[in-house]
Design a protein around this motif. Structure first.
Motif, PDB file in Angstrom:
ATOM      1  N   TYR A  11       0.834  -1.197   0.000  1.00  0.00           N
ATOM      2  CA  TYR A  11       0.000   0.000   0.000  1.00  0.00           C
ATOM      3  C   TYR A  11       0.870   1.248   0.000  1.00  0.00           C
ATOM      4  O   TYR A  11       1.969   1.256   0.559  1.00  0.00           O
ATOM      5  N   ILE A  12       0.329   2.317  -0.587  1.00  0.00           N
ATOM      6  CA  ILE A  12       0.920   3.643  -0.462  1.00  0.00           C
ATOM      7  C   ILE A  12       0.124   4.342   0.629  1.00  0.00           C
ATOM      8  O   ILE A  12      -1.103   4.471   0.521  1.00  0.00           O
ATOM      9  N   ILE A  13       0.793   4.775   1.669  1.00  0.00           N
ATOM     10  CA  ILE A  13       0.123   5.463   2.765  1.00  0.00           C
ATOM     11  C   ILE A  13       0.044   6.945   2.420  1.00  0.00           C
ATOM     12  O   ILE A  13       1.063   7.621   2.281  1.00  0.00           O
ATOM     13  N   PHE A  42      -9.703  11.823   1.587  1.00  0.00           N
ATOM     14  CA  PHE A  42      -8.402  11.361   1.096  1.00  0.00           C
ATOM     15  C   PHE A  42      -8.512  10.589  -0.212  1.00  0.00           C
ATOM     16  O   PHE A  42      -7.517  10.379  -0.895  1.00  0.00           O
ATOM     17  N   LYS A  43      -9.715  10.118  -0.536  1.00  0.00           N
ATOM     18  CA  LYS A  43      -9.986   9.415  -1.799  1.00  0.00           C
ATOM     19  C   LYS A  43      -9.025   8.248  -2.028  1.00  0.00           C
ATOM     20  O   LYS A  43      -8.334   8.165  -3.029  1.00  0.00           O
ATOM     21  N   VAL A  44      -8.981   7.373  -1.029  1.00  0.00           N
ATOM     22  CA  VAL A  44      -8.167   6.160  -1.115  1.00  0.00           C
ATOM     23  C   VAL A  44      -9.098   4.952  -1.103  1.00  0.00           C
ATOM     24  O   VAL A  44     -10.297   5.082  -0.864  1.00  0.00           O
ATOM     25  N   ASP A  45      -8.555   3.773  -1.344  1.00  0.00           N
ATOM     26  CA  ASP A  45      -9.402   2.589  -1.428  1.00  0.00           C
ATOM     27  C   ASP A  45      -9.318   1.666  -0.216  1.00  0.00           C
ATOM     28  O   ASP A  45      -9.993   0.646  -0.166  1.00  0.00           O
ATOM     29  N   HIS A  46      -8.525   2.040   0.775  1.00  0.00           N
ATOM     30  CA  HIS A  46      -8.341   1.129   1.906  1.00  0.00           C
ATOM     31  C   HIS A  46      -7.929   1.913   3.157  1.00  0.00           C
ATOM     32  O   HIS A  46      -7.227   2.922   3.063  1.00  0.00           O
ATOM     33  N   VAL A  47      -8.373   1.418   4.318  1.00  0.00           N
ATOM     34  CA  VAL A  47      -7.925   1.973   5.596  1.00  0.00           C
ATOM     35  C   VAL A  47      -7.381   0.823   6.425  1.00  0.00           C
ATOM     36  O   VAL A  47      -8.056  -0.189   6.623  1.00  0.00           O
ATOM     37  N   ARG A  49      -5.259  -0.203  10.156  1.00  0.00           N
ATOM     38  CA  ARG A  49      -5.186   0.311  11.527  1.00  0.00           C
ATOM     39  C   ARG A  49      -4.025  -0.362  12.238  1.00  0.00           C
ATOM     40  O   ARG A  49      -3.866  -1.591  12.173  1.00  0.00           O
ATOM     41  N   ASN A  50      -3.207   0.442  12.903  1.00  0.00           N
ATOM     42  CA  ASN A  50      -2.181  -0.143  13.771  1.00  0.00           C
ATOM     43  C   ASN A  50      -2.561   0.193  15.214  1.00  0.00           C
ATOM     44  O   ASN A  50      -3.695   0.583  15.477  1.00  0.00           O
ATOM     45  N   GLU A  51      -1.664   0.082  16.147  1.00  0.00           N
ATOM     46  CA  GLU A  51      -1.999   0.299  17.557  1.00  0.00           C
ATOM     47  C   GLU A  51      -2.444   1.723  17.854  1.00  0.00           C
ATOM     48  O   GLU A  51      -3.252   1.945  18.760  1.00  0.00           O
ATOM     49  N   THR A  52      -1.953   2.695  17.090  1.00  0.00           N
ATOM     50  CA  THR A  52      -2.210   4.096  17.424  1.00  0.00           C
ATOM     51  C   THR A  52      -2.868   4.921  16.322  1.00  0.00           C
ATOM     52  O   THR A  52      -3.404   5.992  16.604  1.00  0.00           O
ATOM     53  N   HIS A  53      -2.828   4.450  15.072  1.00  0.00           N
ATOM     54  CA  HIS A  53      -3.276   5.262  13.941  1.00  0.00           C
ATOM     55  C   HIS A  53      -4.139   4.496  12.941  1.00  0.00           C
ATOM     56  O   HIS A  53      -4.014   3.277  12.817  1.00  0.00           O
ATOM     57  N   PHE A  54      -4.975   5.252  12.224  1.00  0.00           N
ATOM     58  CA  PHE A  54      -5.598   4.760  11.014  1.00  0.00           C
ATOM     59  C   PHE A  54      -4.685   5.166   9.868  1.00  0.00           C
ATOM     60  O   PHE A  54      -4.200   6.292   9.824  1.00  0.00           O
ATOM     61  N   LEU A  55      -4.453   4.250   8.947  1.00  0.00           N
ATOM     62  CA  LEU A  55      -3.593   4.511   7.792  1.00  0.00           C
ATOM     63  C   LEU A  55      -4.477   4.547   6.553  1.00  0.00           C
ATOM     64  O   LEU A  55      -5.056   3.530   6.171  1.00  0.00           O
ATOM     65  N   PHE A  56      -4.609   5.708   5.954  1.00  0.00           N
ATOM     66  CA  PHE A  56      -5.428   5.875   4.756  1.00  0.00           C
ATOM     67  C   PHE A  56      -4.537   5.561   3.561  1.00  0.00           C
ATOM     68  O   PHE A  56      -3.561   6.264   3.305  1.00  0.00           O
ATOM     69  N   ALA A  57      -4.865   4.487   2.856  1.00  0.00           N
ATOM     70  CA  ALA A  57      -3.925   3.899   1.904  1.00  0.00           C
ATOM     71  C   ALA A  57      -4.548   3.608   0.548  1.00  0.00           C
ATOM     72  O   ALA A  57      -5.748   3.385   0.425  1.00  0.00           O
TER      73      ALA A  57
END
Length: 76
Positions: A11-13, A42-47, A49-57
């Motif tokens: 993924y590209i974050i 953000f117009k991305v196709d995937h989210v 999640r890690n321990e602290t953040h959502f990663l919009f990817a």
């Protein structure tokens, strides 16, 4: 721009936002707000999640070789 591998996909974050920024006073995550961020902001196709953040990817798609283009390039 950063890259992330998860379950054999790359993924590209585009953006990382703290989970706490999507959490109400009772500690419940507002998933509708996460979806709105994914689709409208953000117009991305995937989210992810890690321990602290959502990663919009954005999912990096597998490369596909197109025969016609390869033949044209090498025939010149």
């Amino acid at each position: 721009m950063s890259f992330y591998k998860h379950n054999d996909k790359y993924y590209i974050i585009h953006r990382q936002i703290r989970i706490a920024d999507f959490t109400d006073k009772e500690g419940k995550v507002d998933l509708d707000l996460v979806k709105e961020g994914r689709d409208s902001i953000f117009k991305v196709d995937h989210v992810l999640r890690n321990e602290t953040h959502f990663l919009f990817a954005e999912t990096i798609q597998d490369a596909e070789i197109i025969e016609e283009m390869v033949e044209e390039t090498y025939s010149e």
